[in-house]
Scaffold this motif. Structure first.
Motif, PDB file in Angstrom:
ATOM      1  N   THR A 308      33.153   7.448 -44.572  1.00  0.00           N
ATOM      2  CA  THR A 308      34.418   7.648 -43.789  1.00  0.00           C
ATOM      3  C   THR A 308      34.155   8.083 -42.356  1.00  0.00           C
ATOM      4  O   THR A 308      34.917   7.487 -41.348  1.00  0.00           O
ATOM      5  N   THR A 309      33.279   8.892 -42.026  1.00  0.00           N
ATOM      6  CA  THR A 309      32.958   9.231 -40.603  1.00  0.00           C
ATOM      7  C   THR A 309      32.451   7.942 -39.828  1.00  0.00           C
ATOM      8  O   THR A 309      33.101   7.677 -38.791  1.00  0.00           O
ATOM      9  N   ALA A 312      35.473   5.262 -39.289  1.00  0.00           N
ATOM     10  CA  ALA A 312      36.301   5.871 -38.304  1.00  0.00           C
ATOM     11  C   ALA A 312      35.899   5.688 -36.762  1.00  0.00           C
ATOM     12  O   ALA A 312      36.657   5.532 -35.886  1.00  0.00           O
ATOM     13  N   THR A 354      40.081   6.106 -44.515  1.00  0.00           N
ATOM     14  CA  THR A 354      40.366   5.934 -43.119  1.00  0.00           C
ATOM     15  C   THR A 354      41.124   4.654 -42.812  1.00  0.00           C
ATOM     16  O   THR A 354      41.023   3.779 -43.609  1.00  0.00           O
ATOM     17  N   THR A 371      39.191  -0.264 -42.537  1.00  0.00           N
ATOM     18  CA  THR A 371      39.765   0.532 -43.305  1.00  0.00           C
ATOM     19  C   THR A 371      38.795   0.792 -44.715  1.00  0.00           C
ATOM     20  O   THR A 371      38.160  -0.174 -44.943  1.00  0.00           O
TER      21      THR A 371
END
Length: 485
Positions: A308-309, A312, A354, A371
């Motif tokens: 996710t990090t 993003a 995200t 995404t």
């Protein structure tokens, strides 16, 4: 604003020729949404002219009758011409595709040159005649060019897809009618200029930008001996059905829904940056994109947080900016398709980790945020259907057998990767996955090796020795048995 590029002629049989019709194709920048070029729209009459010239060149011209060494010399000049103009080629792809320039140089331009180089290396080792001992006497086995080829190529990696067809077809001695995508014809014009300058004989190559209707006419044309196509499964099935009428040979490189398996002992510091790069390459518009990431339950939360990090942080924006990672999608239709699938994923119960929106900082252009969905069940549509954009699924598995089963539970079988504590363990997994290409503890695409898919991912192989073989017919010549003394 960029000056509009105007092309008024078609490259038919090696000559710049006025088109039969008046329709044009407007090439629109996916970043600015402005028209950046206009080219003629080829008609069935143009197809007839191109096929007739190709037919004459193959049936009566010098190209298939040259020695392999002579063809190698000409194709080498084509390769060198592309290399000399590879930066210009990359910028054309960025302009028409929206591909970030940091991707268009290595993936779009340099890899196309590499594909020619690899095909030339194979051709230098190619044996077109071989004597064998038969049961009733000696045999001469010949490999001869298949004939006139219709090469139908996509918009996502236009020049690499062209190179994977054109280089082996030319080296085999075939004539080619190239039909590039109407969204991305500009690089094909540059290629035609290079081939003309390289001294390719007349009739051997035509370039006809056109839509699906003209493509359908081309692939069903009785003067075509082989169709080489890269694109969607639906279009591939239609081409195969059309080709069946004339028993035309086909090579089909179709879609993918590739899985990246992270084993429990995987080195995540090594694996995750490569998986993210493989998932979002070309803004996710790649048949080999790693759109399913399989994580063990024991490490799922850690992997989800780190992915996710990383996702993003991917920079979205102007594809000409060298710091951009994610550019626009090629058309508004493609943007809408991705947004529709994001809504489908939410409705199916997946968790949006995200992304999922049109970025606020892109007032123009067909952008979608990178995404990542979590808590995805492999039966969901977002895990089974090819989205072709920056939308990726994270899927939990229980043990290695479960991971293999999930990876194989797909109508596609094009690519994939596994990340394991040892290469040997990774190779064991690779042997169990039903895909045409696979990477172990790396994320690679090598134009020296055969490329293609299992199941709905296609028929046949491109690149490597197998790639040239697809453009050759095999003939057995029976020779008289030696007279017994």
């Amino acid at each position: 604003m960029t000056d509009i590029v105007e092309r008024r002629t078609l490259f038919i049989g090696g000559r710049w020729t006025d088109p039969a019709g008046d329709d044009t194709i407007a090439v629109v920048s996916p970043h600015t949404e402005q028209v950046v070029a206009r080219v003629p729209h080829a008609t069935p009459a143009d197809v007839d002219a191109a096929v007739n010239r190709a037919r004459d060149a193959f049936d009566h011209g010098p190209w298939p009758r040259m020695s392999l060494g002579e063809r190698i010399e000409t194709v080498t000049r084509i390769r060198d011409g592309l290399l000399a103009r590879h930066r210009e080629l990359a910028l054309l792809v960025t302009l028409q595709n929206g591909c970030p320039v940091t991707t268009s140089v290595p993936v779009q331009a340099q890899s196309a040159v590499a594909a020619f180089t690899a095909a030339l290396a194979v051709a230098k080792e190619l044996r077109l005649e071989e004597e064998r001992t038969g049961l009733t006497g000696p045999l001469l086995v010949r490999r001869e060019p298949v004939g006139v080829v219709a090469a139908v190529t996509p918009w996502n990696v236009p020049q690499l897809a062209i190179a994977g067809k054109l280089a082996p077809a030319l080296l085999a001695g075939c004539a080619v009618v190239l039909k590039p995508s109407p969204e991305t014809p500009l690089d094909a014009y540059l290629l035609a200029e290079v081939c003309e300058k390289a001294g390719l004989p007349e009739g051997v190559l035509s370039v006809l930008p056109a839509d699906r209707e003209t493509s359908s006419y081309l692939v069903a044309h009785p003067g075509i001996d082989k169709v080489a196509f890269t694109g969607s499964v639906g279009a591939g099935k239609q081409i195969m059905a059309a080709a069946a009428t004339n028993l035309t040979r086909v090579t089909l490189e179709l879609g993918g829904k590739s899985a990246a398996i992270l084993l429990e002992d995987a080195d995540l510091d090594q694996a995750l940056p490569n998986v993210v790069a493989g998932a979002f390459v070309n803004s996710g518009q790649a048949c080999v994109a790693l759109t399913r990431i399989l994580a063990p339950s024991s490490r799922y939360d850690e992997i989800a947080q780190r992915l996710t990090t990383a996702v993003a942080r991917l920079k979205v924006g102007d594809p000409s900016d060298p710091t951009t990672t994610i550019g626009p999608l090629v058309t508004k239709r493609q943007q809408q398709r991705n947004l529709d699938y994001i809504r489908i994923g939410l409705a199916e119960g997946a968790t949006l980790l995200t992304g999922g929106r049109v970025p606020d900082h892109t007032p123009t252009g067909w952008y979608v945020e990178p995404t990542l969905f979590g808590d995805v069940d492999n039966a969901m549509r977002i895990a089974q259907e090819e989205i072709f954009g920056p939308v990726v699924c994270l899927i939990r598995y229980q043990d290695e057998d479960d991971a293999v089963a999930i990876a194989n539970a797909s109508d596609f079988g094009l690519a994939g990767t596994v990340w394991a504590g040892t290469d040997e363990h990774g190779i064991e997994i690779a042997r169990r996955i039903r895909t045409g290409t696979y990477s172990v503890n790396c994320q690679r695409f090598d134009v020296a090796g055969p490329f293609g898919g299992y199941k709905n991912s296609g028929i046949g192989r491109e690149f490597g020795p197998e790639g040239i073989s697809a453009y050759l017919e095999t003939k057995t010549v029976h020779l008289p048995a030696p007279v017994q003394a």
